[in-house]
Design a protein around this motif. Sequence first.
Motif: not given
Length: 85
Positions: A44-48, A72-73, A79-81
């Motif tokens: 999973l990628l951030d924002g996916q 996915y965050i 937020f979002g790493g």
Amino acid sequence: MKILAFFLLIVGLVSGAFAAPPVTAGLKLQFDSSNIDSLGNTGLLDGQTVTAWQDLSGNGFHLDTLKGTPTYIQPGPGFGGQGQG
């Protein structure tokens, strides 16, 4: 003295309830937000958009008909790493 004994009994019962390990045997389904894709979220990628959530019990009750558009965050600071600021 009876009040103290009663208090200690209650404290012992309550603390014992929280000391039990999590239930893992006999589960019909199991979902874990730290392992949505059953690969430790490495797929999973951030924002996916999350299109499926894998059942980790081994019974195949995957959540693959999601309503809405869950995203996915990636965990991390902010937020979002991303750092805040």
